[in-house]
Design an enzyme around this catalytic site. Structure first.
Site, short mmCIF file in Angstrom:
data_model
loop_
_atom_site.label_atom_id
_atom_site.label_comp_id
_atom_site.label_asym_id
_atom_site.label_seq_id
_atom_site.Cartn_x
_atom_site.Cartn_y
_atom_site.Cartn_z
N ASP A 192 0.88 -1.19 0.00
CA ASP A 192 0.00 0.00 0.00
C ASP A 192 0.90 1.22 0.00
OD1 ASP A 192 -2.30 1.78 0.47
OD2 ASP A 192 -3.32 -0.05 1.05
N HIS A 253 -3.09 2.81 -4.59
CA HIS A 253 -2.43 2.40 -3.35
C HIS A 253 -1.04 1.85 -3.62
CE1 HIS A 253 -5.84 3.02 -0.60
NE2 HIS A 253 -6.61 2.58 -1.59
N GLU A 310 -10.25 2.47 -5.09
CA GLU A 310 -9.99 3.89 -4.83
C GLU A 310 -8.95 4.54 -5.74
OE1 GLU A 310 -11.03 3.94 -0.08
OE2 GLU A 310 -8.98 3.50 -0.61
C1 TNX Z 1 -10.79 1.84 2.56
S1 TNX Z 1 -11.40 -1.03 1.74
C2 TNX Z 1 -9.71 1.24 1.99
C3 TNX Z 1 -8.45 1.13 2.75
C4 TNX Z 1 -8.51 1.90 4.03
C5 TNX Z 1 -9.84 1.66 4.69
C6 TNX Z 1 -9.96 2.32 6.04
C7 TNX Z 1 -10.57 -0.54 0.66
C8 TNX Z 1 -10.74 -1.36 -0.48
N1 TNX Z 1 -9.79 0.56 0.79
O1 TNX Z 1 -7.37 1.54 1.95
O2 TNX Z 1 -7.47 1.49 4.84
O3 TNX Z 1 -10.87 2.12 3.87
O4 TNX Z 1 -11.13 1.91 6.69
#
Ligand code: TNX
Length: 535
Positions: A192, A253, A310
């Site tokens: 990440d 990420h 994301e």
């Molecule tokens: C969302 S769940 C994210 C993570 C974060 C998390 C914190 C996901 C697919 N991505 O990168 O750590 O929320 O709750």
């Protein structure tokens, strides 16, 4: 009446009340064995089996004998003082048996305990259930009959070790507890923004550079797992019937990899520097393919998680980079989202070629990847439509919605460290999952392969705080994943929960005690600007 009489009467009343309570509670407690998760079917008879120095533990075939030897060792500290009459614990692996995978039978009579299953995993779970009974009864087992099988095949726990690194011993301890809870998937979030945590021989800078730092200290010395560590942990998990699924997050990420190899970085902005891989350089896909080769050789699981979440957080340069814009036009991808989907499809194809199935966060539903090539993890609880869409398109789905299955959310109303979103993730809400949302999956039940608790560790820097966020909620997740809806009852689970807390005490785990919520200190988060990246 004198003051003394009043006191005596009070005492008498107290005794009567206590007795009444015990009579009400104990038969229920007795009827529900101290097992986590609650078995599908259980009945308790009168009488006991005592584990003592003369108790023999035996198995008929090779596999059963191995398990018998393991149990023999595990019982050393529980065996009671020498008794005269011999009694026996027997393992039977009956491959022609009628149990479903992971199912087992456990039959305790005063003379013999029989553990029977038609798969090695089922026999292992029979052993774990027996151990739980033996621990709770300090060597004395109630005469009982258990017929057990899981509700879901996927009973998972995800640990994010990129944001903070906890190391081998913590992971092994969690694998032990998962095994006891009959959980079978450890999803390991290893890459990440804050750190790359797995040695890749062909790209040494991933760990010499990419493993430096964590969420609260970007300069923290490099922490990561060597390939030898990974092999050791994979084997340790396999002995406990746990499959490890690594996650190599992309195309977003990706900052830790981008810091190590800027030539494959897709840019980024502000606090999201190097957030994506460069989405159209052949060099990027070569890198991903090579890294996947090493990952595939280390993890025997048929699934590899590639993230996919994301991307929009840090793909700003995709909108301006002339090379990227040209690529979008040349390949008729319409826009940056089309490019993201192209990226996902390419990686899915790579994994198909390597004989593995891709797992991705629920963004991948829109990528055009074939449901034969991928499994979806539904995480956006506020978008049940994404779950429904995945099912309608034919994807298999693992449920891990933020509410109630994210362990970085607080678990009690007065807690202040951790996420909230129109509420928090209490142990009861986790326990009741998925029944409140199960109507969304109607007619697609066969595509739901299970559920999992995700611990994201932006705000979890210390093992003590990690324990506090994981326990005892993990027992509730295990029951949500294992116990059929008709055998679940939250109040009964809470009644026997102290037995699980005792077990955690013996392991030195620092947990949240829902019965004394104010007494346990809430370990703090790392000192850093207290924002989370999303919602
Ligand atoms: C969302 S769940 C994210 C993570 C974060 C998390 C914190 C996901 C697919 N991505 O990168 O750590 O929320 O709750």
């Amino acid at each position: 009446m004198s003051g003394k009489e009043i006191k005596t009467n009070d005492l008498h009343m107290k005794k009567v009340l206590t007795l009444c309570c015990l009579l009400i509670i104990i038969p229920e407690l007795w009827a529900q064995l101290p097992l986590f998760p609650t078995p599908a079917k259980q009945s308790v008879q009168k009488g006991n089996f005592t584990i003592h120095n003369q108790t023999t533990v035996e198995g008929q075939d090779e596999h059963s004998r191995q398990l018998a030897a393991t149990l023999d060792k595990e019982l050393q500290s529980i065996r009671l003082a020498r008794k005269e009459s011999k009694n026996t614990i027997k393992f039977i692996l009956n491959s022609t048996g009628d149990q479903v995978k992971d199912g087992y039978r456990l039959h305790v009579t005063p003379e013999v305990v029989t553990l029977e299953a038609s798969s090695p995993s089922g026999l292992f779970y029979a052993k774990e259930s027996l151990l739980q009974l033996a621990r709770a009864g300090e060597g004395t087992l109630p005469t009982c009959r258990i017929e057990d099988a899981p509700r879901y095949a996927w009973r998972g726990f995800m640990l994010d070790e990129s944001r903070h690194f906890f190391g081998k011993e913590k992971v092994k301890q969690y694998l032990d507890i998962m095994a006891s809870l009959r959980m079978n998937i450890f999803h390991w979030h290893l890459t990440d923004e804050q750190g790359w945590r797995i040695e890749i021989k062909q790209y040494p800078k991933l760990t010499t550079v990419g493993a430096i730092g964590n969420w609260h200290d970007p300069q923290a010395p490099a922490t990561f797992y060597t390939q030898e560590d990974i092999k050791e942990i994979v084997a340790y998990a396999a002995q406990r019937q746990i499959m490890i699924i690594p996650e190599f997050d992309m195309p977003g990420h990706a900052s830790a990899a981008g810091r190590a190899y800027p030539e494959i970085s897709g840019g980024g902005e502000g606090r999201w520097q190097h957030f994506t891989y460069h989405p159209c350089k052949e060099e990027t896909f070569q890198f991903i393919n090579n890294v996947l080769d090493e990952i595939v050789s280390l993890f025997p699981a048929p699934y590899i998680h590639i993230g996919g979440d994301e991307v929009h957080f840090g793909n700003q340069s995709w909108f301006t980079d002339p090379q990227i814009q040209q690529f979008i036009a040349d390949h008729n991808l319409k826009n940056e989202l089309g490019l993201e989907h192209y990226f996902i499809r390419r990686v899915a194809d790579m994994l198909t070629q390597k004989g593995r199935t891709m797992i991705g966060w629920d963004e991948i539903v829109d990528s055009g990847v074939s449901p034969t090539q991928a499994i979806v993890m539904w995480w956006r609880h506020d978008k049940p439509s994404q779950l429904v869409k995945a099912l309608e398109q034919g994807f298999r789905v693992i449920m891990t919605p933020r509410r109630p299955l994210y362990g970085d959310f607080v678990q009690y109303g007065t807690h202040t460290v951790g996420r909230t979103w129109n509420g928090y993730n209490s142990i009861e809400d986790i326990y009741r999952f998925p029944d409140p949302i199960i109507h969304f999956t109607k007619n697609y039940e066969d595509q739901i392969i299970g559920l999992q608790l995700n611990i994201w560790t932006e705000r979890i820097a210390q093992p003590k705080r990690l324990d506090f966020m994981v326990f005892p909620r993990l027992a509730a997740v295990a029951e949500a994943a294992w116990t059929p809806a008709r055998s679940k009852e939250c109040s009964l689970f809470m009644q026997k929960l102290p037995v699980f807390l005792n077990y955690l005490d013996t392991l030195g785990i620092y947990y949240f005690n829902p019965f004394r919520p104010e007494q346990h200190a809430e370990p703090g988060a790392p000192e850093k600007e207290d924002i989370l990246q999303n919602g």
